[in-house]
Design an enzyme around this catalytic site. Structure first.
Site, PDB file in Angstrom:
ATOM      1  N   ASP A  18      52.867  14.925 117.181  1.00  0.00           N
ATOM      2  CA  ASP A  18      52.564  16.167 117.788  1.00  0.00           C
ATOM      3  C   ASP A  18      52.839  16.015 119.210  1.00  0.00           C
ATOM      4  O   ASP A  18      52.232  15.061 119.781  1.00  0.00           O
ATOM      5  CB  ASP A  18      51.193  16.333 117.815  1.00  0.00           C
ATOM      6  CG  ASP A  18      50.394  18.050 118.497  1.00  0.00           C
ATOM      7  OD1 ASP A  18      50.893  19.025 117.750  1.00  0.00           O
ATOM      8  OD2 ASP A  18      50.150  17.994 119.367  1.00  0.00           O
ATOM      9  N   ASP A  64      49.334  14.712 110.357  1.00  0.00           N
ATOM     10  CA  ASP A  64      49.678  15.070 111.987  1.00  0.00           C
ATOM     11  C   ASP A  64      49.008  13.844 112.616  1.00  0.00           C
ATOM     12  O   ASP A  64      47.974  13.690 112.496  1.00  0.00           O
ATOM     13  CB  ASP A  64      49.153  16.422 111.917  1.00  0.00           C
ATOM     14  CG  ASP A  64      49.965  17.277 112.992  1.00  0.00           C
ATOM     15  OD1 ASP A  64      50.507  16.922 113.912  1.00  0.00           O
ATOM     16  OD2 ASP A  64      49.981  18.429 112.719  1.00  0.00           O
ATOM     17  N   GLU A 102      57.667  16.347 117.283  1.00  0.00           N
ATOM     18  CA  GLU A 102      57.661  17.556 117.534  1.00  0.00           C
ATOM     19  C   GLU A 102      58.329  17.571 118.659  1.00  0.00           C
ATOM     20  O   GLU A 102      58.035  17.142 119.915  1.00  0.00           O
ATOM     21  CB  GLU A 102      56.287  18.097 117.620  1.00  0.00           C
ATOM     22  CG  GLU A 102      56.348  19.375 117.791  1.00  0.00           C
ATOM     23  CD  GLU A 102      55.027  20.294 118.402  1.00  0.00           C
ATOM     24  OE1 GLU A 102      54.738  21.425 118.317  1.00  0.00           O
ATOM     25  OE2 GLU A 102      54.211  19.487 118.893  1.00  0.00           O
ATOM     26  N   ASP A 128      32.584  28.622 102.761  1.00  0.00           N
ATOM     27  CA  ASP A 128      32.185  28.889 104.128  1.00  0.00           C
ATOM     28  C   ASP A 128      33.102  29.712 105.104  1.00  0.00           C
ATOM     29  O   ASP A 128      33.295  29.722 106.180  1.00  0.00           O
ATOM     30  CB  ASP A 128      31.866  27.546 104.871  1.00  0.00           C
ATOM     31  CG  ASP A 128      33.093  26.433 105.030  1.00  0.00           C
ATOM     32  OD1 ASP A 128      34.221  26.989 104.295  1.00  0.00           O
ATOM     33  OD2 ASP A 128      33.244  25.299 105.597  1.00  0.00           O
ATOM     34  N   HIS A 159      52.700  26.894 112.015  1.00  0.00           N
ATOM     35  CA  HIS A 159      51.457  27.346 112.593  1.00  0.00           C
ATOM     36  C   HIS A 159      51.740  27.756 114.125  1.00  0.00           C
ATOM     37  O   HIS A 159      50.524  28.210 114.636  1.00  0.00           O
ATOM     38  CB  HIS A 159      50.538  26.237 112.345  1.00  0.00           C
ATOM     39  CG  HIS A 159      50.756  25.220 113.176  1.00  0.00           C
ATOM     40  ND1 HIS A 159      51.803  24.100 113.016  1.00  0.00           N
ATOM     41  CD2 HIS A 159      50.115  24.597 114.472  1.00  0.00           C
ATOM     42  CE1 HIS A 159      51.817  23.194 113.640  1.00  0.00           C
ATOM     43  NE2 HIS A 159      51.240  23.395 114.767  1.00  0.00           N
ATOM     44  N   ASP A 160      52.560  27.549 114.739  1.00  0.00           N
ATOM     45  CA  ASP A 160      52.767  27.906 116.090  1.00  0.00           C
ATOM     46  C   ASP A 160      53.662  29.144 116.218  1.00  0.00           C
ATOM     47  O   ASP A 160      54.128  29.466 117.361  1.00  0.00           O
ATOM     48  CB  ASP A 160      53.454  26.810 117.047  1.00  0.00           C
ATOM     49  CG  ASP A 160      52.531  25.532 117.148  1.00  0.00           C
ATOM     50  OD1 ASP A 160      51.232  25.885 117.191  1.00  0.00           O
ATOM     51  OD2 ASP A 160      53.079  24.469 117.103  1.00  0.00           O
TER      52      ASP A 160
END
Ligand code: NOJ
Length: 581
Positions: free
Chosen positions: A229, A127, A286, A54, A353-354
């Site tokens: 987070d 997370d 974080e 997918d 990922h940021d």
């Protein structure tokens, strides 16, 4: 501040900390812990490996690649959120905290994945996104349905008859406004992130209990760590006072006024009592507040709160199109290390990922230097004190994809940021340049496994394009090449694992003023290592006063190192670690 893309802001705002260092004292060798010795591999699940065609990575894909992860030598994996989510912010908007996002698989896949990790001696970090939920979470649906619903106080509401609430800035809102009006109950709700990410009300004990129950649910399933987070924003001043004029000019004020609220530590101690202390788990925050005092309060052992935090001052450095200065880089990492030399524990990372890709921001992604500068940066991460977080693909030296049209971007931060700049009549050309260099999508392109179509990531259409350089940069090719970035990464991981001095040793910067080389020693119980990193694309000379003390070369990203007594000449981006007698 309002026009800066999220990738930059997350770095600036979440991590601004400019205190002066505490004097360096003897290293903390008493408090050894498995999570200090861990080497964490962060995989973005959407982009790691798709098994059902997918175009979106899935848990079966992680399972398929566990032997690869094991072969890296890392011993812990952090996955970005895998819970049910409408994906406004790629899973950071959770609609069911006890279920797996169908695109990623089912609970049985999760169970098989964690079992597979544990069988291989790999721990797993979940997370936990609880500063906010999705607006599609049942709690929020209830909360917004009426003012007297029992879930009303799960979120922050401001009744419109009191007028407009005092302005709060939002990361992802296209108007930059964290208050969203909801006509259903004639009230505004707060969302520091997107409109679909309403902030949970941590002052409500029921909310906290829900969160602890969720964490216990996952701890019972065998999770070994939690990454909290945006947690410094959880506790807020819920009177929402008007903020002093110009407060946002100092980014530390943003954390101070928006988060690090009066009860944050109380809540973390409660979380520790209720959850963390009951399992063999660790938790990482974080963000580390706006002062070293804040950061210590979060992680020092005697606080009984969290085990580690990550600050963003390092990843905030390369946030200008002009690059960054090595002197600032040295200063930031030395200052944070000094401040935590005795108590507390931090994380070390240059990408996640940021952020855009590590080598494109901190190294040199040109064909000539990509490989060698990636190796040098991995040497840095894996030779500093603090738990290293290695971002998927950085072991290969994956680079930015450099999209040039806004239509290419998938990240809400990029898209809504663009809308906001357009509405304000800002400089869209400049904004696009920022995105091209710094956008989060640069760091989210699919993992490059081999030279087959879509780099072996998917048989379908990838949700985000594969970087065309996958024909050169991929696991298959790099596995076969003994001098590849990948094989160097494995050697460096092994060096760290075999030498506790690289984990716990005292850190001392040397020749701080050197314009090209970052040099430091690590020392523990009579063992000493010298790390030399040339951050430039030119040869760099350095003369070490105690040349006789230099022992064997433990790792080197070139075949040799040019040396005559104490005078060394490093090649562009050369990284060498010597043992010191
Ligand atoms: C921080 C996460 O790392 C980021 O990806 C996310 O967009 C925000 N928090 C909101 O959850």
């Amino acid at each position: 501040m309002k026009k800066i893309p999220y990738a930059i802001l997350i770095a600036m705002i979440l991590g601004a900390c400019t205190d002066q260092p505490a004097p360096v004292e003897s290293p903390d060798t008493s408090g050894r812990a498995w999570w200090k010795e861990a080497i964490i591999y962060q995989a973005y699940p959407r982009s790691f490996k798709d098994t059902d065609g997918d175009g979106v990575g899935d848990l079966k894909g992680i399972i398929e690649k566990l032997d690869y992860i094991k072969s890296l030598g890392v011993n812990m994996v952090w996955l970005n959120p895998i819970y049910s989510s409408p994906n406004d912010d790629n899973g950071y908007d959770i609609s069911d905290y006890r279920n797996i996002m169908p695109e990623f698989g089912a609970m049985a896949d999760f169970d098989a994945m964690i079992k597979g990790m544990h069988e291989r001696g790999i721990k797993f970090v979940m997370d936990v996104v609880v500063n906010h939920s999705s607006d599609e979470h049942e709690w929020f649906k209830q909360s917004r349905s009426s003012r007297d619903n029992p879930y009303r106080d799960y979120y922050h509401w401001w009744p419109a008859e009191k007028g407009k609430p005092p302005y709060r800035w939002s990361y992802f809102d296209e108007n930059g406004d964290a208050w969203q009006y909801d006509s259903l109950t004639n009230a505004y709700y707060l969302h520091y992130f997107s409109r679909k990410q309403p902030d949970l009300n941590w002052e409500n004990p029921k909310v906290r209990q829900e969160v602890y129950d969720i964490m216990k649910f996952w701890a019972e399933k065998g999770v070994d760590g939690f990454r909290l987070d945006a947690f410094q924003f959880a506790s807020k001043d819920t009177t929402f006072p008007v903020l002093p004029e110009g407060y946002e000019k100092d980014v530390r004020n943003v954390i101070k006024h928006y988060g690090m609220g009066p009860h944050l530590h109380e809540y973390l101690q409660e979380m520790n009592r209720e959850v963390l202390s009951k399992y063999d788990v660790f938790a990482v925050s974080e963000g580390a507040g706006s002062t070293f005092e804040d950061a210590h309060a979060l992680v020092d052992a005697d606080r009984n709160e969290l085990q580690m935090a990550y600050h963003f001052e390092g990843v905030g450095l390369a946030s200008s199109l002009d690059g960054y200065k090595l002197s600032d880089f040295k200063e930031v990492y030395s200052r944070w290390d000094s401040a935590f030399a005795k108590d507390g524990w931090l994380s070390i990372f240059l990408a996640n990922h940021d952020n855009a890709r590590m080598v494109s921001r901190y190294g040199n992604d040109s064909p000539e230097f990509r490989d060698v500068s990636s190796k040098m940066l991995n040497t840095f991460i894996l030779s500093m004190r603090g738990t290293p977080y290695c971002y998927y693909g950085d072991e290969l030296g994956m680079t930015n994809i450099d999209f040039d049209k806004i239509e290419d971007y998938k990240d809400i931060a990029a898209i809504n940021g663009y809308k906001k700049v357009a509405k304000e009549g800002g400089d869209l050309e400049l904004y696009m340049k920022y995105l091209q260099f710094l956008s989060r999508d640069n760091g989210r392109t699919p993992m490059q496994w081999d030279t087959s179509e879509n780099a072996g990531f998917t048989t379908g259409t990838p949700w985000l394009p594969v970087n065309p350089n996958y024909l050169e940069i991929n696991v298959e090719k790099e596995t076969a090449d003994p001098n590849s970035c990948l094989n160097y990464f494995k050697k460096m991981v092994k060096l760290r694992k075999d030498n506790p001095v690289l984990v716990y040793g005292d850190y001392q910067i040397i020749q701080r003023e050197h314009p090209q080389i970052y040099a430091y020693t690590r020392t523990l119980d009579g063992q000493k290592m010298l790390v030399l990193l040339n951050f430039s694309e030119q040869n760099a000379d350095i003369t070490l006063p105690e040349s006789d003390a230099l022992g064997e070369v433990l790792i080197n990203n070139y075949e040799s190192v040019e040396r005559s007594g104490g005078a060394l000449s490093l090649k562009p981006y050369q990284a060498v670690i010597f043992s010191v007698k």
